[in-house]
Design a protein around this motif. Structure first.
Motif, PDB file in Angstrom:
ATOM      1  N   TYR A  31      30.861 -13.469   7.842  1.00 25.50           N
ATOM      2  CA  TYR A  31      29.516 -12.901   7.724  1.00 25.50           C
ATOM      3  C   TYR A  31      28.528 -13.911   7.174  1.00 25.50           C
ATOM      4  O   TYR A  31      28.913 -14.994   6.719  1.00 25.50           O
ATOM      5  CB  TYR A  31      29.555 -11.649   6.831  1.00 25.50           C
ATOM      6  N   ARG A  50      26.677 -22.591   9.242  1.00 30.68           N
ATOM      7  CA  ARG A  50      27.844 -22.086   8.491  1.00 30.68           C
ATOM      8  C   ARG A  50      28.558 -20.995   9.282  1.00 30.68           C
ATOM      9  O   ARG A  50      29.795 -20.894   9.234  1.00 30.68           O
ATOM     10  CB  ARG A  50      27.399 -21.584   7.113  1.00 30.68           C
ATOM     11  N   ARG A 138      41.407 -15.808  -5.954  1.00 27.81           N
ATOM     12  CA  ARG A 138      41.187 -15.742  -4.510  1.00 27.81           C
ATOM     13  C   ARG A 138      42.109 -16.689  -3.741  1.00 27.81           C
ATOM     14  O   ARG A 138      42.773 -17.528  -4.323  1.00 27.81           O
ATOM     15  CB  ARG A 138      39.725 -16.073  -4.208  1.00 27.81           C
ATOM     16  N   LYS A 145      33.270 -18.122   4.934  1.00 25.97           N
ATOM     17  CA  LYS A 145      32.574 -16.910   4.453  1.00 25.97           C
ATOM     18  C   LYS A 145      33.238 -15.698   5.116  1.00 25.97           C
ATOM     19  O   LYS A 145      32.660 -15.041   5.994  1.00 25.97           O
ATOM     20  CB  LYS A 145      31.071 -17.002   4.751  1.00 25.97           C
ATOM     21  N   ASN A 152      36.637 -11.467  -5.166  1.00 23.65           N
ATOM     22  CA  ASN A 152      35.239 -11.484  -5.616  1.00 23.65           C
ATOM     23  C   ASN A 152      34.834 -10.115  -6.143  1.00 23.65           C
ATOM     24  O   ASN A 152      34.161  -9.994  -7.164  1.00 23.65           O
ATOM     25  CB  ASN A 152      34.309 -11.857  -4.461  1.00 23.65           C
ATOM     26  N   GLY A 178      30.748 -18.666  -9.029  1.00 21.03           N
ATOM     27  CA  GLY A 178      30.622 -17.283  -9.447  1.00 21.03           C
ATOM     28  C   GLY A 178      31.217 -16.370  -8.382  1.00 21.03           C
ATOM     29  O   GLY A 178      31.583 -16.829  -7.303  1.00 21.03           O
ATOM     30  N   SER A 179      31.307 -15.065  -8.684  1.00 22.21           N
ATOM     31  CA  SER A 179      31.915 -14.147  -7.715  1.00 22.21           C
ATOM     32  C   SER A 179      31.073 -14.017  -6.449  1.00 22.21           C
ATOM     33  O   SER A 179      31.596 -13.745  -5.377  1.00 22.21           O
ATOM     34  CB  SER A 179      32.150 -12.772  -8.347  1.00 22.21           C
ATOM     35  N   THR A 181      28.079 -16.304  -6.258  1.00 18.07           N
ATOM     36  CA  THR A 181      27.081 -17.352  -6.523  1.00 18.07           C
ATOM     37  C   THR A 181      27.788 -18.693  -6.708  1.00 18.07           C
ATOM     38  O   THR A 181      28.986 -18.729  -6.982  1.00 18.07           O
ATOM     39  CB  THR A 181      26.320 -17.058  -7.844  1.00 18.07           C
ATOM     40  N   ASN A 182      27.041 -19.778  -6.597  1.00 18.16           N
ATOM     41  CA  ASN A 182      27.559 -21.084  -7.029  1.00 18.16           C
ATOM     42  C   ASN A 182      27.160 -21.288  -8.485  1.00 18.16           C
ATOM     43  O   ASN A 182      26.174 -20.741  -8.944  1.00 18.16           O
ATOM     44  CB  ASN A 182      26.996 -22.211  -6.148  1.00 18.16           C
ATOM     45  N   GLY A 203      27.277 -22.974  -0.672  1.00 13.20           N
ATOM     46  CA  GLY A 203      26.115 -22.085  -0.561  1.00 13.20           C
ATOM     47  C   GLY A 203      24.930 -22.770   0.100  1.00 13.20           C
ATOM     48  O   GLY A 203      24.713 -23.971  -0.087  1.00 13.20           O
ATOM     49  N   ILE A 204      24.178 -21.993   0.860  1.00 12.42           N
ATOM     50  CA  ILE A 204      22.966 -22.540   1.482  1.00 12.42           C
ATOM     51  C   ILE A 204      21.956 -22.875   0.380  1.00 12.42           C
ATOM     52  O   ILE A 204      21.255 -23.892   0.450  1.00 12.42           O
ATOM     53  CB  ILE A 204      22.354 -21.526   2.486  1.00 12.42           C
ATOM     54  N   THR A 205      21.914 -22.046  -0.663  1.00 13.31           N
ATOM     55  CA  THR A 205      21.018 -22.330  -1.783  1.00 13.31           C
ATOM     56  C   THR A 205      21.473 -23.617  -2.482  1.00 13.31           C
ATOM     57  O   THR A 205      20.645 -24.421  -2.909  1.00 13.31           O
ATOM     58  CB  THR A 205      21.015 -21.141  -2.764  1.00 13.31           C
ATOM     59  N   ARG A 206      22.788 -23.800  -2.572  1.00 11.43           N
ATOM     60  CA  ARG A 206      23.355 -25.032  -3.155  1.00 11.43           C
ATOM     61  C   ARG A 206      22.893 -26.251  -2.371  1.00 11.43           C
ATOM     62  O   ARG A 206      22.528 -27.286  -2.942  1.00 11.43           O
ATOM     63  CB  ARG A 206      24.888 -24.923  -3.163  1.00 11.43           C
ATOM     64  N   SER A 239      23.358 -19.802  -8.389  1.00 13.24           N
ATOM     65  CA  SER A 239      22.425 -19.705  -7.258  1.00 13.24           C
ATOM     66  C   SER A 239      23.035 -18.893  -6.126  1.00 13.24           C
ATOM     67  O   SER A 239      24.255 -18.876  -5.948  1.00 13.24           O
ATOM     68  CB  SER A 239      22.084 -21.108  -6.737  1.00 13.24           C
ATOM     69  N   SER A 240      22.171 -18.218  -5.400  1.00  5.42           N
ATOM     70  CA  SER A 240      22.571 -17.552  -4.154  1.00  5.42           C
ATOM     71  C   SER A 240      21.328 -17.200  -3.348  1.00  5.42           C
ATOM     72  O   SER A 240      20.213 -17.253  -3.874  1.00  5.42           O
ATOM     73  CB  SER A 240      23.379 -16.277  -4.426  1.00  5.42           C
TER      74      SER A 240
HETATM   75  C1  LIG Z   1      31.499 -16.766  -3.444  1.00  2.46           C
HETATM   76  C2  LIG Z   1      30.100 -17.187  -3.179  1.00  2.46           C
HETATM   77  N1  LIG Z   1      29.708 -18.396  -3.568  1.00  2.46           N
HETATM   78  C3  LIG Z   1      28.446 -18.823  -3.359  1.00  2.46           C
HETATM   79  C4  LIG Z   1      27.503 -18.013  -2.753  1.00  2.46           C
HETATM   80  C5  LIG Z   1      26.096 -18.509  -2.548  1.00  2.46           C
HETATM   81  O1  LIG Z   1      25.884 -18.819  -1.193  1.00  2.46           O
HETATM   82  P1  LIG Z   1      24.440 -18.766  -0.558  1.00  2.46           P
HETATM   83  O2  LIG Z   1      23.577 -19.683  -1.376  1.00  2.46           O
HETATM   84  O3  LIG Z   1      24.649 -19.249   0.822  1.00  2.46           O
HETATM   85  O4  LIG Z   1      23.974 -17.342  -0.629  1.00  2.46           O
HETATM   86  C6  LIG Z   1      27.869 -16.744  -2.315  1.00  2.46           C
HETATM   87  C7  LIG Z   1      26.897 -15.887  -1.642  1.00  2.46           C
HETATM   88  O5  LIG Z   1      27.123 -14.758  -1.345  1.00  2.46           O
HETATM   89  C8  LIG Z   1      29.202 -16.311  -2.534  1.00  2.46           C
HETATM   90  O6  LIG Z   1      29.611 -15.100  -2.126  1.00  2.46           O
END
Ligand SMILES: Cc1ncc(COP(=O)(O)O)c(C=O)c1O
Length: 277
Positions: A31, A50, A138, A145, A152, A178-179, A181-182, A203-206, A239-240
Motif C-alpha cells: 500500500y 516505492r 517485525r 510497504k 506495528n 517508529g511504528s 514513522t521514521n 519513508g518519503i518524508t525521510r 516523520s511521516s
Molecule cells: C513503519 C513506517 N516507517 C516509516 C513511515 C514513514 O513513511 P512516509 O514518510 O513515506 O509516510 C511509515 C509510514 O506510514 C511507516 O509505517
C-alpha cells in the motif's frame, strides 16, 4: 465518497471485495498513503517509485501501468473534491482459493484506493511528543510497504495504552524506526537516522528530509542509533506523510535533550512546510 476499484471510480457502497482476496486472508499485498495539499498529491512520483518497488519485491505485477494508476488517483482526488487529506491505495495479489503459495496467472491483482480526511498534528508539531520504547518484533523486510502490520499495530497500541503518541522500536538495542514513522536523533547539529536497509521503511518524508538537509548544510548521517545513545542526544524527531515532522521530547524513560523541541527539528519543520503547497 467515490472510491477507486481497479480502474473504475464508483460509489463506496458499490465497492465489493472478494472474501477470498489474498489481501484479506494473508495480508498479501502492499500500500501507499499519500498526502493531499491544496487538491494535489504531494510527492506522487516518490510514492509511485516505492509502489513499484513493493510490487517487485513481493512479485506482484501491477494491474495497470504506472501512468494509468497516477491518472486514476488524480481523478479520485478531483471526483471527491478533496482539498486536504490523504489517499490510501492498496494492491493485493488478488482473489483465489486459499492456499499459501502464489495462485496461477488467472488471478488478477486488485487495486483499491480512497481519500480520507486527516488533520496535521499541529499541537504535537509545536510542543513535541512523548513516546514508548519497545522491541521491534517485525519481520526482516520492513523496507516493503506490505499490508502485514501486526508488529506495528501491537507497538502503536502499547503507545496508546501508555498515553503516548508513538512507539519507537529497537532490535537488540538498536533503534530502527517508529511504528508508523521514521526516527531521527540530533547530535551537535547533525541529523542521525537508521540507514536504508531491510529493517526500516524508507519513508518519503525521510527522503525529503535528507534533501532538505543537503540543501541547507545540515549534516544527515545514516547511522543506527542505540538505545544507550538516547541519553546523549540533543534532540529527536519522527516523520511521516500524515504527520510531517514531530519533535520527540521523551522516549521510554529517557528525556531527550532539555525536554523541549530543539532548534534543528524546528528548522527542518519550517523548511518542510516551505516545500508543501
Ligand atoms: C513503519 C513506517 N516507517 C516509516 C513511515 C514513514 O513513511 P512516509 O514518510 O513515506 O509516510 C511509515 C509510514 O506510514 C511507516 O509505517
Amino acid at each position: 465518497m467515490i472510491v477507486l476499484m481497479n480502474d473504475k471510480l464508483i460509489r463506496r457502497e458499490e465497492a465489493k471485495v472478494d472474501i477470498e482476496d489474498r489481501g484479506h486472508q494473508f495480508g498479501d499485498g502492499f500500500y501507499e498513503v499519500m498526502k493531499i495539499y491544496g487538491g494535489k498529491i504531494f510527492t506522487l512520483k516518490e510514492h509511485m517509485d516505492r509502489l513499484e518497488r513493493s510490487a517487485r519485491e513481493l512479485k506482484i505485477s501491477l494491474p495497470f501501468s504506472r501512468e494509468e494508476i497516477e491518472q486514476k488517483v488524480k481523478e479520485l482526488v478531483t471526483e471527491n473534491g478533496a482539498e486536504e487529506g490523504a489517499i490510501y491505495l492498496q494492491i493485493t495479489r488478488g482473489g483465489s482459493i486459499r492456499q499459501h503459495h502464489f495462485p496461477g496467472a488467472e488471478t488478477v491483482p486488485q487495486l483499491t484506493a480512497y481519500p480520507f480526511s486527516c488533520h496535521l498534528p499541529e499541537k504535537e508539531q509545536q510542543e513535541g511528543v512523548e513516546t514508548v520504547l519497545t522491541e521491534d518484533i517485525r519481520w526482516k523486510r520492513c523496507d516493503i510497504k506490505s499490508l502485514n502490520l501486526l508488529g506495528n499495530v501491537l507497538a502503536k497500541q502499547e503507545a496508546k495504552e501508555a498515553g503516548k503518541f508513538e512507539a519507537i522500536l529497537h532490535r537488540d538495542g538498536i533503534i530502527t524506526e517508529g511504528s508508523s514513522t521514521n526516527f531521527y536523533g540530533v547530535k551537535n547539529g547533525a541529523v542521525i537516522t537508521h540507514p536504508v536497509s531491510p529493517l526500516i521503511l524508507n519513508g518519503i518524508t525521510r527522503i525529503k528530509i535528507a534533501e532538505l538537509c543537503a540543501a541547507n548544510d545540515i549534516v544527515f548521517k545514516e547511522k543506527a542509533l542505540t538505545v544507550e545513545e538516547l541519553k546523549d542526544l540533543d534532540e529527536a524527531f519522527i516523520s511521516s506523510t500524515t504527520s510531517e515532522i514531530i519533535p520527540v521530547i521523551k522516549t521510554g524513560e529517557q528525556v531527550i535533550g532539555n525536554g523541549s523541541p530543539g532548534p534543528v527539528t524546528k528548522t527542518l519543520l519550517q523548511l518542510f512546510k516551505q516545500i508543501t503547497p
